[in-house]
Scaffold this active site. Structure first.
Site, PDB file in Angstrom:
ATOM      1  N   THR A   1     -99.097 -13.057 -53.713  1.00 32.10           N
ATOM      2  CA  THR A   1     -98.477 -12.000 -52.903  1.00 32.10           C
ATOM      3  C   THR A   1     -98.079 -10.706 -53.609  1.00 32.10           C
ATOM      4  O   THR A   1     -97.407 -10.748 -54.643  1.00 32.10           O
ATOM      5  CB  THR A   1     -97.165 -12.579 -52.323  1.00 32.10           C
ATOM      6  OG1 THR A   1     -97.441 -13.816 -51.732  1.00 32.10           O
ATOM      7  CG2 THR A   1     -96.514 -11.656 -51.345  1.00 32.10           C
TER       8      THR A   1
ATOM      9  N   ARG B   1    -102.441 -22.731 -42.679  1.00 29.13           N
ATOM     10  CA  ARG B   1    -101.214 -22.836 -43.500  1.00 29.13           C
ATOM     11  C   ARG B   1    -100.536 -21.452 -43.559  1.00 29.13           C
ATOM     12  O   ARG B   1    -101.177 -20.429 -43.744  1.00 29.13           O
ATOM     13  CB  ARG B   1    -101.579 -23.294 -44.905  1.00 29.13           C
ATOM     14  CG  ARG B   1    -100.401 -23.353 -45.896  1.00 29.13           C
ATOM     15  CD  ARG B   1    -100.313 -22.108 -46.727  1.00 29.13           C
ATOM     16  NE  ARG B   1     -99.293 -22.200 -47.756  1.00 29.13           N
ATOM     17  CZ  ARG B   1     -98.887 -21.155 -48.485  1.00 29.13           C
ATOM     18  NH1 ARG B   1     -99.407 -19.950 -48.290  1.00 29.13           N
ATOM     19  NH2 ARG B   1     -97.947 -21.302 -49.393  1.00 29.13           N
TER      20      ARG B   1
ATOM     21  N   GLY C   1     -97.284 -19.342 -45.406  1.00 31.38           N
ATOM     22  CA  GLY C   1     -96.380 -19.419 -46.553  1.00 31.38           C
ATOM     23  C   GLY C   1     -95.021 -18.813 -46.274  1.00 31.38           C
ATOM     24  O   GLY C   1     -94.579 -18.673 -45.132  1.00 31.38           O
ATOM     25  N   ASP C   2     -94.351 -18.433 -47.350  1.00 29.16           N
ATOM     26  CA  ASP C   2     -92.987 -17.899 -47.260  1.00 29.16           C
ATOM     27  C   ASP C   2     -92.940 -16.465 -46.720  1.00 29.16           C
ATOM     28  O   ASP C   2     -91.906 -16.031 -46.198  1.00 29.16           O
ATOM     29  CB  ASP C   2     -92.367 -17.869 -48.665  1.00 29.16           C
ATOM     30  CG  ASP C   2     -93.213 -17.042 -49.635  1.00 29.16           C
ATOM     31  OD1 ASP C   2     -94.384 -17.405 -49.857  1.00 29.16           O
ATOM     32  OD2 ASP C   2     -92.713 -16.014 -50.139  1.00 29.16           O
TER      33      ASP C   2
ATOM     34  N   THR D   1     -92.493 -13.548 -54.926  1.00 25.36           N
ATOM     35  CA  THR D   1     -93.917 -13.863 -55.000  1.00 25.36           C
ATOM     36  C   THR D   1     -94.046 -15.192 -55.717  1.00 25.36           C
ATOM     37  O   THR D   1     -93.216 -15.526 -56.565  1.00 25.36           O
ATOM     38  CB  THR D   1     -94.681 -12.735 -55.735  1.00 25.36           C
ATOM     39  OG1 THR D   1     -96.048 -13.142 -55.899  1.00 25.36           O
ATOM     40  CG2 THR D   1     -94.096 -12.409 -57.102  1.00 25.36           C
ATOM     41  N   GLY D   2     -95.054 -15.971 -55.340  1.00 26.24           N
ATOM     42  CA  GLY D   2     -95.244 -17.257 -55.988  1.00 26.24           C
ATOM     43  C   GLY D   2     -95.552 -18.341 -54.983  1.00 26.24           C
ATOM     44  O   GLY D   2     -96.005 -18.053 -53.866  1.00 26.24           O
TER      45      GLY D   2
ATOM     46  N   GLY E   1     -95.379 -20.464 -52.157  1.00 25.91           N
ATOM     47  CA  GLY E   1     -94.634 -20.206 -50.933  1.00 25.91           C
ATOM     48  C   GLY E   1     -93.829 -21.368 -50.409  1.00 25.91           C
ATOM     49  O   GLY E   1     -92.744 -21.172 -49.851  1.00 25.91           O
TER      50      GLY E   1
HETATM   51  N1  GLY Z   1     -96.142 -16.543 -51.669  1.00 28.28           N
HETATM   52  C1  GLY Z   1     -97.248 -16.520 -50.831  1.00 28.28           C
HETATM   53  C2  GLY Z   1     -97.660 -17.795 -50.306  1.00 28.28           C
HETATM   54  O1  GLY Z   1     -97.318 -18.830 -50.831  1.00 28.28           O
HETATM   55  O2  GLY Z   1     -98.348 -17.809 -49.303  1.00 28.28           O
END
Ligand code: GLY
Length: 269
Positions: free
Chosen positions: A152, A179, A181-182, A201-202, A204
């Protein structure tokens, strides 16, 4: 400590190569110039993230990861203002700049999150282009060797009055189709309020389960410095978790990552 007149931080994602910091730097310059022209922090972070979505070195927009079928691309994006407005899209396909649709959701929709085909339909009702007029094809599928391995992209900004934050993600490599994410979940990938702005970022799933951005923001409200807050955030996770974040208050900022992260800051005092 003197307050910033304007400030912006940008990042190219957890595990991005610091040698690619020219991307976040150019994105930050774009955002800072917009604020110098009187545009709000929201426009600055959205245009900065849009710039990074168009840079194939980063995992967002043009550079998005591929899903478990080795070809499908689905993207998440979000933005938020310090006054509490939020807009996001999730698992959207065939779109050049998901962040522009997320901003449309924030500004022109009664909803906070629109997913999948609904996000494309919403973009059409708002006359938001799904792809660039230059004719670069819609981003829907790509051969697997072209995907970057970072996460991200994001931006946080202060325009002298208020804060904003924005994120865009091509998701995790080989994640299941569908799926999410965060990034589009309020308080998880990003959060901002009167005390500052946070963009993560990372991995999620880990970020979302800790509602990380809101947690870090609450530390800022408690007067923890951005540097201390960013460092503490990293310690919440096992060493195996990819994680990074940028944090901004009215007069301080920090960027921190478990491994590498291309990032940039521009401030005017
Ligand atoms: N941080 C982005 C994701 O895991 O989708």
């Amino acid at each position: 400590m003197q307050n910033f007149q304007r400030a912006i931080l940008t990042h190219g994602g957890a595990c991005s190569d610091p040698r690619d910091s020219d991307g976040p730097q150019a994105a930050a310059r774009l955002g800072l110039d917009l604020m110098a022209d009187g545009k709000p922090a929201l426009d600055a972070v959205v245009q900065a993230v849009k710039y990074l979505e168009d840079d194939p070195r980063f995992n967002a927009g043009t550079g998005s990861q591929i899903r478990s079928d080795d070809r499908t691309i689905q993207m998440d994006s979000s933005c938020m203002t310090g006054s509490g407005a939020f807009g996001a899209v999730a698992a959207v396909e065939g779109v050049q700049n998901p962040i522009v649709i997320a901003q449309g959701v924030l500004l022109h929709s009664p909803h906070i999150l629109i997913a999948g085909e609904g996000a494309r339909l919403f973009a059409r009702t708002q006359n938001i282009p799904l792809k660039k007029p230059s004719g670069r094809g819609e981003i829907k599928t790509r051969p697997k060797k072209q995907s970057p391995s970072c996460d991200t992209v994001g931006a946080v900004a202060f325009d002298g009055t208020g804060f904003a934050a924005a994120l865009s993600s091509g998701g995790l490599k080989h994640a299941a189709i569908g799926r999410i994410g965060d990034v589009p979940l309020p308080g998880c990938g990003l959060f901002c309020g009167p005390a500052g702005a946070v963009a993560c970022t990372g991995d999620g799933e880990f970020i979302a389960l800790k509602i990380l951005a809101k947690e870090v923001y609450s530390w800022l409200e408690g007067k923890m410095s951005p540097g201390e807050a960013a460092q503490r955030a990293i310690t919440l996770f096992d060493d195996s978790v990819d994680i990074g974040l940028i944090v901004l208050t009215k007069n301080e900022f920090a960027a921190q990552a478990r491994s590498t992260m291309a990032w940039a800051d521009l401030t005017v005092i």
